[in-house]
Design a protein around this motif. Structure first.
Motif, short mmCIF file in Angstrom:
data_model
loop_
_atom_site.label_atom_id
_atom_site.label_comp_id
_atom_site.label_asym_id
_atom_site.label_seq_id
_atom_site.Cartn_x
_atom_site.Cartn_y
_atom_site.Cartn_z
N LEU A 211 0.70 -1.24 0.14
CA LEU A 211 0.03 -0.09 0.07
C LEU A 211 0.79 1.16 0.16
CD1 LEU A 211 -3.13 -0.83 2.49
CD2 LEU A 211 -3.18 -0.41 -0.22
N SER A 212 1.87 1.38 0.71
CA SER A 212 2.61 2.47 0.55
C SER A 212 3.35 2.67 -0.81
CB SER A 212 4.17 2.21 1.54
OG SER A 212 3.65 1.98 3.09
N CYS A 213 3.71 1.76 -1.56
CA CYS A 213 4.07 1.82 -2.92
C CYS A 213 3.07 2.26 -3.78
CB CYS A 213 4.99 0.50 -3.43
SG CYS A 213 6.30 -0.13 -2.70
N LEU A 214 1.92 1.59 -3.57
CA LEU A 214 0.94 2.15 -4.37
C LEU A 214 0.33 3.62 -4.10
CD1 LEU A 214 -1.31 1.53 -6.52
CD2 LEU A 214 -2.86 0.72 -4.60
N THR A 215 0.51 3.90 -2.92
CA THR A 215 0.18 5.44 -2.34
C THR A 215 1.26 6.25 -3.04
OG1 THR A 215 -0.80 4.48 -0.53
CG2 THR A 215 -0.11 6.89 -0.37
N PHE A 216 2.54 5.99 -3.09
CA PHE A 216 3.56 6.78 -3.54
C PHE A 216 3.28 7.04 -4.92
CE2 PHE A 216 7.48 7.24 -5.73
CZ PHE A 216 8.17 8.23 -5.23
N VAL A 217 2.95 5.84 -5.81
CA VAL A 217 2.73 5.97 -7.26
C VAL A 217 1.74 7.09 -7.47
CG1 VAL A 217 1.89 4.78 -9.21
CG2 VAL A 217 3.66 3.84 -7.89
N LEU A 218 0.38 6.80 -6.54
CA LEU A 218 -0.80 7.65 -6.85
C LEU A 218 -0.57 8.84 -6.53
CD1 LEU A 218 -3.67 5.21 -5.54
CD2 LEU A 218 -2.65 5.37 -8.01
#
Length: 500
Positions: free
Chosen positions: A274-281
């Motif tokens: 979720l941290s990676c996805l949040t960073f991307v978004l």
């Protein structure tokens, strides 16, 4: 079939759904425990190395990440334009944190069930857990919300295809006219009977998304400007619905967690995913919003103009979305087919599908188990000819295309229904995603897990933990009501004017 097998296994063990009374105690202390999964027989000495080391954790990380992958980076900039720079960054962070907490709570509820229940079926879904903990009505609500969101995502794909194609050809046709273009192909693909036959489509969709993401970041970086706007706070509920839809993947969390090589590290792997996805978004959302400002479109591809390479990228993405459509359609089709065949309108054991391959991989494994169960029934019928014949469900699962008249009709009707909704409600792709996020994803992501966690652990939790569950529960309820109302008002306003 699979829910029947689960029912029979539970009955043999003396268990029934929703049969746990107030005197029943969950397995272990699951409220403030650091580990999501119960201790293994190997004890605390189990290490990551024993389970396959870094490779195993990397595989688990990718499976969880795929559960949340979708078109979210395509409309996150539009979501930011409804919140503003500061509110948007804070909002994405908070919603990602709420998503993490809710996913962990749902897994804790599943892992607190008796060993007999979890041993009966390793593919327990969100709806299964709701039925076991709180009864059939809870399962119906959860599975109904899952089917609604899947239908909405399919409709959203048609809106995406229509808007992107309209932008590429610069036609005088209205956007809704382009919804009709892919229908013949979609009706044909929807007739594919086996989930396994859809695997290559999912792989191509993943590749197209990667190409699209790289292209979006590269284009924004080369055309970067700083011209953010300051939208009114009244538009924030639209942002809430869109980001909730963007981070919604909870329907796949339980099956993915069950398939992990080291389930005890679920919470940590989920936090990383979720941290990676949040960073991307957040990166795409902020860069797109500050670059295009008040002209940010609901699909950021529409903001990208000027070269044949951009057009080629749009075509690749459209093809990926086109072939992903039948994957998202599977739970909706299964529901309608089961109802027409005499089952309930909302079936048991619903598994959500995302663009990422997590859902289809799980369904493929379940499909193999279903075929094995049918083979066992056939062998039993042959071995015991004197006994009453066992009714065998001939589903046609091993043919390439649907071969029952009601299956063909149901799939045709579902495709046409998504097209009709896309034509009438598709002025803005971003607003439609906000509507789906507020109507279905908000309940699935926040309300459902908070309620099930409270119901399971209400006799063990302290006031602080109960307050947390109530807080998340109310965020889901209020966000759903306010987000749906504001989004519908904005959609009606777009019908009178122009749509993004």
């Amino acid at each position: 079939m699979i829910d029947k097998i689960l029912d029979e296994r539970l009955v043999r063990r003396g268990m029934t759904y929703g049969s746990f009374g107030d005197d029943w105690k969950p397995q272990g202390e699951m409220v403030d425990a650091e580990e999501v999964a119960p201790p293994s027989e190997d004890g605390d000495g189990q290490t990551v190395k024993a389970a396959g080391g870094l490779k195993s954790l990397t595989t688990d990380f990718m499976n969880l990440l795929k559960a949340f992958i979708g078109l979210n980076f395509m409309y996150i900039s539009f979501a930011m334009s409804k919140a503003g720079l500061v509110r948007g960054v804070v909002g994405i962070t908070v919603i990602a944190w709420l998503t993490y907490i809710s996913c962990v709570m749902l897994v804790k509820v599943k892992n607190a069930l008796p060993d007999e229940v979890r041993a009966a079926n390793k593919h327990l879904t969100y709806g299964d857990v709701a039925r076991i903990v709180s009864g059939p009505k809870a399962e119906g609500v959860v599975n109904g919300a899952l089917i609604l969101t899947q239908f909405g995502y399919c409709t959203g794909y048609l809106i995406f295809l229509a808007h992107t194609t309209h932008d590429m050809v610069q036609s005088s046709w209205p956007n809704w006219g382009f919804v009709l273009v892919p229908l013949p192909l979609l009706i044909l693909i929807a007739q594919l009977r086996s989930v396994r036959s859809l695997g290559p489509f999912s792989a191509f969709a993943n590749l197209s998304l990667l190409v699209g993401f790289v292209a979006v970041v590269a284009y924004i970086s080369m055309n970067f400007k700083f011209q953010p706007t300051n939208p009114p706070i009244s538009a924030f509920p639209i942002f809430f619905g869109q980001v909730t839809a963007a981070l919604e993947g909870i329907g796949l969390v339980l099956p993915v967690e069950a398939s992990m090589s080291v389930p005890k590290y679920f919470d940590r792997v989920l936090a990383l995913a979720l941290s990676c996805l949040t960073f991307v978004l957040m990166t795409v959302g902020v860069l797109g919003f500050v670059t295009f400002g008040e002209d940010t479109k609901s699909i950021i591809l529409v903001n990208m103009q000027g070269s044949g390479i951009i057009t080629g990228i749009k075509i690749v993405l459209c093809l990926g979305i086109l072939f992903t459509y039948p994957l998202q359609l599977v739970p909706v089709v299964q529901s309608l087919e089961g109802w027409v065949a005499g089952g309930p309108p909302v079936p048991a054991h619903v598994i959500a599908h995302e663009i990422g391959q997590a859902g289809i991989e799980i369904d493929q494994e379940i499909e193999r188990e279903q075929e094995e169960a049918e083979d066992e029934e056939n062998l039993a019928a042959v071995a015991n000819p004197d006994e009453d014949p066992i009714p065998i469900e001939h589903t046609g699962r091993r043919t390439l295309f649907a071969n029952q008249w009601y299956q063909v009709l149901c799939r045709f009707l579902v495709v046409m229904a998504t097209a009709m909704v896309a034509m009438f409600a598709g002025k803005s792709f971003g607003l439609f995603q906000s509507l789906i996020g507020s109507l279905g994803a908000s309940f699935l992501a926040y309300t459902g897990p908070a309620y099930l966690h409270w119901y399971m652990f209400r006799n063990e939790m302290g006031p602080l933990a109960k307050s947390r569950d109530f807080f998340i529960f109310m965020i889901g309820i209020v966000g759903s009501v306010v987000g749906t109302t504001v989004t519908l008002m904005e959609m009606f306003r777009a019908d009178d004017g122009g749509g993004g």
